[in-house]
Design a protein around this motif. Structure first.
Motif, mmCIF file in Angstrom:
data_model
loop_
_atom_site.group_PDB
_atom_site.id
_atom_site.type_symbol
_atom_site.label_atom_id
_atom_site.label_comp_id
_atom_site.label_asym_id
_atom_site.label_seq_id
_atom_site.Cartn_x
_atom_site.Cartn_y
_atom_site.Cartn_z
ATOM 1 N N GLY A 199 0.815 -1.212 0.000
ATOM 2 C CA GLY A 199 0.000 0.000 0.000
ATOM 3 C C GLY A 199 0.847 1.259 0.000
ATOM 4 O O GLY A 199 0.541 2.230 -0.706
ATOM 5 N N ALA A 200 1.933 1.255 0.788
ATOM 6 C CA ALA A 200 2.816 2.422 0.835
ATOM 7 C C ALA A 200 3.508 2.638 -0.510
ATOM 8 O O ALA A 200 3.627 3.773 -0.986
ATOM 9 C CB ALA A 200 3.848 2.250 1.943
ATOM 10 N N LEU A 201 3.963 1.550 -1.127
ATOM 11 C CA LEU A 201 4.605 1.675 -2.440
ATOM 12 C C LEU A 201 3.640 2.257 -3.470
ATOM 13 O O LEU A 201 3.999 3.153 -4.241
ATOM 14 C CB LEU A 201 5.107 0.307 -2.908
ATOM 15 N N LEU A 202 2.421 1.758 -3.477
ATOM 16 C CA LEU A 202 1.441 2.251 -4.440
ATOM 17 C C LEU A 202 1.081 3.707 -4.155
ATOM 18 O O LEU A 202 0.965 4.529 -5.080
ATOM 19 C CB LEU A 202 0.188 1.377 -4.396
ATOM 20 N N ALA A 203 0.921 4.054 -2.876
ATOM 21 C CA ALA A 203 0.557 5.427 -2.515
ATOM 22 C C ALA A 203 1.651 6.412 -2.919
ATOM 23 O O ALA A 203 1.369 7.474 -3.497
ATOM 24 C CB ALA A 203 0.286 5.517 -1.015
ATOM 25 N N VAL A 241 -5.659 11.871 -5.281
ATOM 26 C CA VAL A 241 -6.831 11.336 -4.573
ATOM 27 C C VAL A 241 -6.621 9.859 -4.244
ATOM 28 O O VAL A 241 -6.935 9.394 -3.138
ATOM 29 C CB VAL A 241 -8.106 11.533 -5.416
ATOM 30 N N GLY A 242 -6.065 9.104 -5.195
ATOM 31 C CA GLY A 242 -5.790 7.694 -4.941
ATOM 32 C C GLY A 242 -4.791 7.497 -3.817
ATOM 33 O O GLY A 242 -4.956 6.606 -2.965
ATOM 34 N N ALA A 243 -3.749 8.332 -3.792
ATOM 35 C CA ALA A 243 -2.757 8.240 -2.722
ATOM 36 C C ALA A 243 -3.385 8.568 -1.369
ATOM 37 O O ALA A 243 -3.096 7.910 -0.355
ATOM 38 C CB ALA A 243 -1.595 9.183 -3.012
ATOM 39 N N LEU A 244 -4.243 9.580 -1.345
ATOM 40 C CA LEU A 244 -4.927 9.932 -0.093
ATOM 41 C C LEU A 244 -5.836 8.802 0.378
ATOM 42 O O LEU A 244 -5.909 8.507 1.580
ATOM 43 C CB LEU A 244 -5.737 11.213 -0.292
ATOM 44 N N GLY A 247 -3.755 6.244 1.929
ATOM 45 C CA GLY A 247 -3.294 6.722 3.226
ATOM 46 C C GLY A 247 -4.364 6.602 4.294
ATOM 47 O O GLY A 247 -4.081 6.227 5.443
ATOM 48 N N LEU A 248 -5.604 6.904 3.929
ATOM 49 C CA LEU A 248 -6.706 6.769 4.889
ATOM 50 C C LEU A 248 -6.956 5.303 5.237
ATOM 51 O O LEU A 248 -7.278 4.973 6.388
ATOM 52 C CB LEU A 248 -7.971 7.403 4.306
ATOM 53 N N ALA A 249 -6.795 4.423 4.249
ATOM 54 C CA ALA A 249 -6.944 2.994 4.527
ATOM 55 C C ALA A 249 -5.867 2.525 5.498
ATOM 56 O O ALA A 249 -6.137 1.723 6.412
ATOM 57 C CB ALA A 249 -6.875 2.206 3.224
ATOM 58 N N ALA A 250 -4.641 3.024 5.319
ATOM 59 C CA ALA A 250 -3.561 2.670 6.247
ATOM 60 C C ALA A 250 -3.839 3.225 7.638
ATOM 61 O O ALA A 250 -3.527 2.581 8.651
ATOM 62 C CB ALA A 250 -2.230 3.202 5.722
ATOM 63 N N THR A 251 -4.446 4.410 7.697
ATOM 64 C CA THR A 251 -4.785 4.999 8.995
ATOM 65 C C THR A 251 -5.767 4.122 9.758
ATOM 66 O O THR A 251 -5.680 3.991 10.991
ATOM 67 C CB THR A 251 -5.383 6.407 8.789
ATOM 68 N N ILE A 253 -5.834 0.994 9.730
ATOM 69 C CA ILE A 253 -5.106 -0.166 10.255
ATOM 70 C C ILE A 253 -4.120 0.246 11.342
ATOM 71 O O ILE A 253 -4.040 -0.370 12.407
ATOM 72 C CB ILE A 253 -4.357 -0.884 9.111
ATOM 73 N N VAL A 254 -3.366 1.315 11.067
ATOM 74 C CA VAL A 254 -2.286 1.726 11.963
ATOM 75 C C VAL A 254 -2.803 2.512 13.157
ATOM 76 O O VAL A 254 -2.336 2.343 14.288
ATOM 77 C CB VAL A 254 -1.245 2.557 11.182
ATOM 78 N N GLY A 255 -3.757 3.398 12.914
ATOM 79 C CA GLY A 255 -4.267 4.249 13.979
ATOM 80 C C GLY A 255 -4.356 5.691 13.525
ATOM 81 O O GLY A 255 -3.749 6.087 12.521
ATOM 82 N N PRO A 256 -5.102 6.525 14.246
ATOM 83 C CA PRO A 256 -5.331 7.909 13.823
ATOM 84 C C PRO A 256 -4.064 8.755 13.751
ATOM 85 O O PRO A 256 -4.034 9.751 13.020
ATOM 86 C CB PRO A 256 -6.299 8.451 14.883
ATOM 87 N N ALA A 257 -3.026 8.393 14.488
ATOM 88 C CA ALA A 257 -1.791 9.185 14.453
ATOM 89 C C ALA A 257 -1.173 9.199 13.060
ATOM 90 O O ALA A 257 -0.466 10.150 12.691
ATOM 91 C CB ALA A 257 -0.789 8.635 15.465
ATOM 92 N N TYR A 258 -1.451 8.162 12.280
ATOM 93 C CA TYR A 258 -0.860 8.088 10.937
ATOM 94 C C TYR A 258 -1.458 9.134 10.002
ATOM 95 O O TYR A 258 -0.890 9.436 8.957
ATOM 96 C CB TYR A 258 -1.062 6.692 10.346
ATOM 97 N N LEU A 259 -2.593 9.701 10.383
ATOM 98 C CA LEU A 259 -3.227 10.722 9.549
ATOM 99 C C LEU A 259 -2.305 11.924 9.354
ATOM 100 O O LEU A 259 -2.365 12.599 8.320
ATOM 101 C CB LEU A 259 -4.547 11.161 10.185
ATOM 102 N N LEU A 260 -1.441 12.183 10.332
ATOM 103 C CA LEU A 260 -0.491 13.288 10.209
ATOM 104 C C LEU A 260 0.430 13.082 9.009
ATOM 105 O O LEU A 260 0.704 14.025 8.248
ATOM 106 C CB LEU A 260 0.336 13.409 11.490
ATOM 107 N N PHE A 261 0.898 11.845 8.808
ATOM 108 C CA PHE A 261 1.756 11.555 7.657
ATOM 109 C C PHE A 261 0.985 11.705 6.343
ATOM 110 O O PHE A 261 1.538 12.164 5.337
ATOM 111 C CB PHE A 261 2.320 10.138 7.773
ATOM 112 N N VAL A 262 -0.280 11.308 6.347
ATOM 113 C CA VAL A 262 -1.096 11.404 5.135
ATOM 114 C C VAL A 262 -1.267 12.867 4.723
ATOM 115 O O VAL A 262 -1.077 13.232 3.555
ATOM 116 C CB VAL A 262 -2.470 10.741 5.351
ATOM 117 N N VAL A 263 -1.612 13.705 5.683
ATOM 118 C CA VAL A 263 -1.813 15.130 5.390
ATOM 119 C C VAL A 263 -0.501 15.785 4.961
ATOM 120 O O VAL A 263 -0.457 16.559 3.993
ATOM 121 C CB VAL A 263 -2.400 15.845 6.623
#
Length: 388
Positions: A199-203, A241-244, A247-251, A253-263
């Motif tokens: 997922g990270a590679l594709l994003a 949009v696809g990358a975002l 990123g939200l899908a990973a959030t 799984i990982v947790g809300p803190a990962y949203l900071l990396f997405v933004v």
């Protein structure tokens, strides 16, 4: 001799420039004014001005003036899509003009170009009786220079047109190099989750390989592709949009803190697209495209903080080295008009300075480094997954 807004309205700009240069006296100067396309954060404002403002302003007077206003913006973009600025400068040189210069004015909304008809020096007539004075009294000047390579805007760039433009747009070696940092970040964890790694590679491929590069190509066509601006906008927007979404899908799984990396990742893409100095500096480039993917992926797979920080620091240094190697090469390939001079050695030997000799070594290093980084990252990740 001067002209304004001429080349957009002729069928053959090359032939037109040759004819203008033909009637110019030796040593005479040619100057031109043409509309330009602003780069960076001013580009959306320029689009709004040309697509909405001018037609509405013309409508105040008549329907015909509204049509004129609506015509101007697409006409300018179509012209530079077919004839990028660096190619126009080449047209001037091919017409026999030297010392060709371009000056962007009005925040990039206008371009003034000047050139001198080659073969003689500018200025007052040479003194009478001078053995080097020609029939018109001008002194001849011998120029020793080399034209920069015409093999493309980058060593991986293909001939413009068709599917080749999309290959060039991806910057394949540099995109793969960038994705190697994602793999390195994953390899720090004891056993990285394959779902998160893929997922990270594709994003990051969507965000950098497609979105950032599509938006960047809108800013003056540095790669010289002929992809319509509308398609570049759609490609960039859909990829981001696809990358975002990933990123939200990973959030989830990982947790809300990962949203900071997405933004932050989305912001970096937009900052790069609009050439915000913070990201377009050497240090900003190194941190955004080297350190950030390591940290984002390492956090997602649960890697320890200290090793993650060290690997991110190393990736930033390597990315900085990439930038230092590629910047002078880009300047020569995309901006240089001529390269001249020679190297004089202590034993009396001389070696001419040519574009290909200047860029050969850094480009050879870049070709080797991107392959080495990809192999190193993949090897480290496979070692993790195999339990080695």
């Amino acid at each position: 001799m001067t002209f304004t807004y001429l080349l957009r309205y002729v069928d053959d700009p090359v032939a037109t420039l040759r004819e203008l240069a033909r009637v110019l006296r030796p040593g005479g100067r040619l100057a031109a004014l043409e509309f330009g396309i602003p780069r960076g954060p001013l580009y959306p404002l320029w689009l709004l001005h040309t697509r909405v403002g001018l037609p509405l302003l013309g409508r105040l007077f008549s329907a015909r003036w509204s049509a004129v206003g609506a015509f101007l913006g697409p006409s300018i973009e179509r012209f530079y899509r077919d004839h990028p600025q660096r190619e126009i400068e080449g047209y001037w040189r091919d017409a026999g003009l030297c010392d060709v210069r371009s000056r962007h004015m009005s925040f990039g909304g206008a371009i003034v170009m000047t050139g001198t008809k080659g073969g003689v020096a500018e200025g007052p007539r040479a003194a009478e009786g001078s053995p080097r004075a020609g029939a018109w009294g001008y002194r001849r000047v011998e120029r020793v220079s080399a034209t920069p390579p015409s093999s493309g805007a980058a060593f991986y760039a293909l001939r413009p047109g068709g599917w080749r433009d999309y290959w060039t747009l991806l910057h394949p070696p540099y995109t793969a190099w960038h994705l190697s940092y994602v793999v390195m970040g994953a390899a720090i964890a004891p056993y990285p989750d394959p779902r998160l790694v893929v997922g990270a590679l594709l994003a990051f491929f969507l965000a950098v390989g497609i979105a950032a590069h599509s938006f960047d190509e809108l800013q003056g066509r540095p790669l010289g592709t002929r992809i319509p601006s509308g398609i570049l906008v759609v490609l960039g927007a859909l990829a981001l949009v696809g990358a975002l979404a990933l990123g939200l899908a990973a959030t989830a799984i990982v947790g809300p803190a990962y949203l900071l990396f997405v933004v932050l990742g989305a912001a970096l893409v937009l900052f790069y697209a609009f050439e915000v100095p913070l990201v377009h500096s050497d240090l900003g480039f190194a941190l955004a495209w080297g350190g950030f993917p390591v940290l984002a992926t390492a956090f997602a797979v649960g890697a320890a903080p200290v090793p993650s920080a060290l690997v991110a620091f190393a990736a930033s240094l390597v990315s900085l080295a990439q930038r230092r190697l590629s910047t002078p090469v880009r300047r020569i390939r995309r901006r240089a008009a001529t390269v001249s001079g020679e190297i004089r050695y202590r034993d009396g030997a001389r070696e001419p300075i040519e574009p290909r000799t200047i860029i050969a070594s850094p480009e050879a290093a870049l070709r080797l480094l991107w392959l080495a980084m990809v192999a190193l990252a993949v090897g480290a990740l496979l070692a993790r997954w195999s339990g080695g």
